[in-house]
Design a protein around this motif. Structure first.
Motif, mmCIF file in Angstrom:
data_model
loop_
_atom_site.group_PDB
_atom_site.id
_atom_site.type_symbol
_atom_site.label_atom_id
_atom_site.label_comp_id
_atom_site.label_asym_id
_atom_site.label_seq_id
_atom_site.Cartn_x
_atom_site.Cartn_y
_atom_site.Cartn_z
ATOM 1 N N HIS A 155 -79.603 20.341 61.573
ATOM 2 C CA HIS A 155 -80.634 20.884 62.478
ATOM 3 C C HIS A 155 -81.830 19.929 62.538
ATOM 4 N N GLY A 156 -82.169 19.365 61.356
ATOM 5 C CA GLY A 156 -83.312 18.446 61.297
ATOM 6 C C GLY A 156 -83.106 17.217 62.168
ATOM 7 N N ALA A 157 -81.830 16.845 62.379
ATOM 8 C CA ALA A 157 -81.548 15.664 63.208
ATOM 9 C C ALA A 157 -82.017 15.882 64.641
ATOM 10 N N PHE A 158 -82.147 17.143 65.042
ATOM 11 C CA PHE A 158 -82.545 17.438 66.429
ATOM 12 C C PHE A 158 -83.910 18.094 66.554
ATOM 13 N N ASP A 159 -84.351 18.741 65.463
ATOM 14 C CA ASP A 159 -85.627 19.438 65.511
ATOM 15 C C ASP A 159 -86.629 18.662 64.650
ATOM 16 N N GLY A 160 -87.588 18.025 65.319
ATOM 17 C CA GLY A 160 -88.530 17.142 64.633
ATOM 18 C C GLY A 160 -89.297 17.837 63.519
ATOM 19 N N GLU A 161 -89.664 19.114 63.725
ATOM 20 C CA GLU A 161 -90.450 19.810 62.696
ATOM 21 C C GLU A 161 -89.627 20.029 61.434
ATOM 22 N N ILE A 162 -88.363 20.423 61.615
ATOM 23 C CA ILE A 162 -87.498 20.621 60.436
ATOM 24 C C ILE A 162 -87.301 19.270 59.739
ATOM 25 N N PHE A 163 -87.089 18.221 60.525
ATOM 26 C CA PHE A 163 -86.888 16.883 59.940
ATOM 27 C C PHE A 163 -88.106 16.482 59.098
ATOM 28 N N ASP A 164 -89.313 16.673 59.643
ATOM 29 C CA ASP A 164 -90.521 16.269 58.923
ATOM 30 C C ASP A 164 -90.693 17.057 57.632
ATOM 31 N N ARG A 165 -90.385 18.360 57.686
ATOM 32 C CA ARG A 165 -90.529 19.175 56.471
ATOM 33 C C ARG A 165 -89.540 18.727 55.394
ATOM 34 N N LEU A 166 -88.324 18.390 55.823
ATOM 35 C CA LEU A 166 -87.320 17.922 54.857
ATOM 36 C C LEU A 166 -87.727 16.578 54.268
ATOM 37 N N ALA A 167 -88.187 15.697 55.161
ATOM 38 C CA ALA A 167 -88.531 14.345 54.705
ATOM 39 C C ALA A 167 -89.714 14.381 53.725
ATOM 40 N N ALA A 168 -90.625 15.359 53.912
ATOM 41 C CA ALA A 168 -91.812 15.422 53.058
ATOM 42 C C ALA A 168 -91.559 16.180 51.754
ATOM 43 N N GLN A 169 -90.441 16.872 51.667
ATOM 44 C CA GLN A 169 -90.177 17.718 50.499
ATOM 45 C C GLN A 169 -89.483 16.923 49.398
ATOM 46 N N GLU A 170 -90.110 16.910 48.203
ATOM 47 C CA GLU A 170 -89.525 16.119 47.119
ATOM 48 C C GLU A 170 -88.243 16.772 46.597
ATOM 49 N N ASP A 171 -88.353 18.075 46.257
ATOM 50 C CA ASP A 171 -87.190 18.773 45.704
ATOM 51 C C ASP A 171 -86.548 19.632 46.794
ATOM 52 N N LEU A 172 -85.470 19.120 47.368
ATOM 53 C CA LEU A 172 -84.821 19.842 48.479
ATOM 54 C C LEU A 172 -84.141 21.118 48.005
ATOM 55 N N PHE A 173 -84.003 21.269 46.680
ATOM 56 C CA PHE A 173 -83.293 22.449 46.149
ATOM 57 C C PHE A 173 -84.259 23.558 45.721
ATOM 58 N N ASP A 174 -85.559 23.355 45.921
ATOM 59 C CA ASP A 174 -86.551 24.345 45.513
ATOM 60 C C ASP A 174 -86.379 25.636 46.349
ATOM 61 N N LEU A 175 -86.197 26.760 45.643
ATOM 62 C CA LEU A 175 -85.846 28.003 46.351
ATOM 63 C C LEU A 175 -86.972 28.510 47.254
ATOM 64 N N LYS A 176 -88.220 28.276 46.805
ATOM 65 C CA LYS A 176 -89.341 28.725 47.652
ATOM 66 C C LYS A 176 -89.376 27.940 48.957
ATOM 67 N N PHE A 177 -89.151 26.635 48.825
ATOM 68 C CA PHE A 177 -89.103 25.777 50.012
ATOM 69 C C PHE A 177 -87.986 26.243 50.940
ATOM 70 N N LEU A 178 -86.816 26.510 50.350
ATOM 71 C CA LEU A 178 -85.659 26.894 51.166
ATOM 72 C C LEU A 178 -85.889 28.235 51.856
ATOM 73 N N ALA A 179 -86.458 29.194 51.088
ATOM 74 C CA ALA A 179 -86.710 30.513 51.696
ATOM 75 C C ALA A 179 -87.644 30.349 52.900
ATOM 76 N N GLY A 180 -88.570 29.394 52.792
ATOM 77 C CA GLY A 180 -89.524 29.172 53.885
ATOM 78 C C GLY A 180 -88.897 28.509 55.095
ATOM 79 N N ILE A 181 -87.890 27.686 54.845
ATOM 80 C CA ILE A 181 -87.328 26.895 55.941
ATOM 81 C C ILE A 181 -86.169 27.631 56.642
ATOM 82 N N VAL A 182 -85.638 28.692 56.009
ATOM 83 C CA VAL A 182 -84.521 29.438 56.617
ATOM 84 C C VAL A 182 -84.887 29.992 58.002
ATOM 85 N N PRO A 183 -86.015 30.728 58.145
ATOM 86 C CA PRO A 183 -86.313 31.275 59.483
ATOM 87 C C PRO A 183 -86.468 30.192 60.554
#
Ligand SMILES: NC(=O)c1ccc[n+]([C@@H]2O[C@H](COP(=O)([O-])OP(=O)(O)OC[C@H]3O[C@@H](n4cnc5c(N)ncnc54)[C@H](O)[C@@H]3O)[C@@H](O)[C@H]2O)c1
Ligand SMILES: [Zn+2]
Length: 351
Positions: A183-211
């Motif tokens: 999804h991040g490959a097409f949605d710039g905002e998702i891409f930027d959030r992923l690129a800026a996130q150090e721990d991609l496995f952090d559950l709080k981060f993931l819960a925030g990015i699901v919606p």
């Protein structure tokens, strides 16, 4: 809590998607007075069986054996038999509580039983929350081809609860990250959030990015519910990804998608006019999410499996959806021999 309401273009079916905590407590109200069945798998039953029975005390529960190996017509027909034995009627509802395998089989059973009954999806894996529970695609694997037999059947409700992610093994988190990176490959905002996130496995981060991921997938599905055009972008990484899955690469679906995005981004660079810097960042993101060696698979078996892909339109040619620049994709079609050469080339580069 975040709620989305969807009516896909050209369809009368309405679907509500609700992201909220303690979603199981909502189930009773969602089922209402209708007769129902809960479909799940044995792992999810072990973890959440008591909670399911507390939420829906009088509803029969059928659990399949867990995993893609059981995503087949036998499991589908076993479920249909349980539905018949439970006396489900035209106005009954099937609750699919589990990952993408349970959701796909449950949705297909709901679409077939009495030519279609209601379905409530409760996705319990990251992949199912951001991807498979959204959009109404259902299927089982058949004759060695993934998702060969299926139907479009919109669930009436999708209940998404981040608490389910707490019991997911890291490998299953990685699996969901495959679709999130896609999804991040097409949605710039998702891409930027992923690129800026150090721990991609952090559950709080993931819960925030699901919606956000649900919103992105919906924005595509709404415009192209039956994959006649735009929705093809969601196949990014999936031609090579599915091929590796079929060729027995011993990786999960999402891991195969991450490897697929990596390979197809490299192929795009050599065949199409691309933004190389952007594709480099996308490849780096894939490698950060992966823990496996992206080069350990059999090239001939992978290439042969790609020939079976449903997206191929002509014999002996392989069709891929590939990223070209931020927010943009293209279709790349290669003759079989060239696709096989490209797989081998990228594999050498990644060794
Ligand atoms: N319909 C669509 O649009 C669509 C989109 C993407 C993928 N898919 C399909 O989804 C499937 C993959 O889904 P998946 O990755 O969720 O696989 P899965 O359903 O097999 O779940 C992965 C594993 O996690 C376990 N599990 C589920 N929830 C858990 C929880 N909360 N805690 C601990 N363990 C849990 C399961 O028992 C299973 O062992 C594939 O078959 C793929 O084709 C469909
Ligand atoms: Zn996928």
């Amino acid at each position: 809590m975040r709620t989305f309401s969807v009516t896909a273009k050209g369809s009368a079916e309405k679907c509500r998607i609700v992201c909220r905590a303690r979603a199981l407590s909502q189930l009773k109200e969602a089922v209402g007075g209708r007769s129902a069945i809960v479909f799940t798998d044995e792992n999810v039953l072990r973890l959440y069986g008591r909670a399911i029975r507390r939420a829906l005390p009088d509803v029969p529960v059928y659990a399949m054996r867990a995993g893609e190996n059981f995503k087949n017509p036998q499991t589908l027909f076993d479920l249909l038999q349980k539905m018949a034995e439970a006396g489900l009627k035209r106005n009954s509802v099937l609750v699919a509580l589990g990952g993408g395998v349970v959701g796909d089989i449950g949705g297909l059973a709901a679409s077939l039983y009495m030519r279609g009954i209601a379905c409530i999806q409760m996705p319990t894996t990251l992949l199912a929350q951001v991807d498979s529970s959204v959009g109404g695609k259902t299927a089982v694997d058949f004759c060695g081809v993934k998702n060969l037999v299926g139907a479009f059947h919109q669930p009436e409700l999708v209940l998404v609860d981040p608490a389910f992610l707490r019991t997911l093994p890291p490998r299953e988190i990685r699996c969901g990250l495959g679709e999130i990176v896609k999804h991040g490959a097409f949605d710039g905002e998702i891409f930027d959030r992923l690129a800026a996130q150090e721990d991609l496995f952090d559950l709080k981060f993931l819960a925030g990015i699901v919606p956000e991921n649900i919103a992105y997938k919906l924005s595509v599905v709404r415009r192209d519910p039956h994959e006649t055009g735009l929705r093809k972008c969601l196949n990014l990484g999936h031609t090579t990804g599915h091929a590796l899955e079929l060729a027995g690469a011993n990786l999960s679906h999402g891991e195969c998608v991450l490897v697929g995005v990596l390979y197809e981004a490299r192929m795009a660079r050599t065949h199409l006019d691309c933004d190389g810097e952007y594709l480099g960042r996308l490849e780096a993101l894939c490698r950060r999410a992966l823990s496996c060696d992206p080069a350990s698979f059999d090239v001939a078996a992978g290439a042969n499996a790609a020939l079976l892909d449903k997206k191929n339109t002509a014999a002996g040619r392989v069709v891929m959806t590939v990223p070209v620049r931020r927010g943009e994709y293209a279709m790349l079609e290669l003759p079989f021999a060239e696709y096989e050469r490209e797989l081998a080339r990228v594999r050498r580069e990644l060794c």
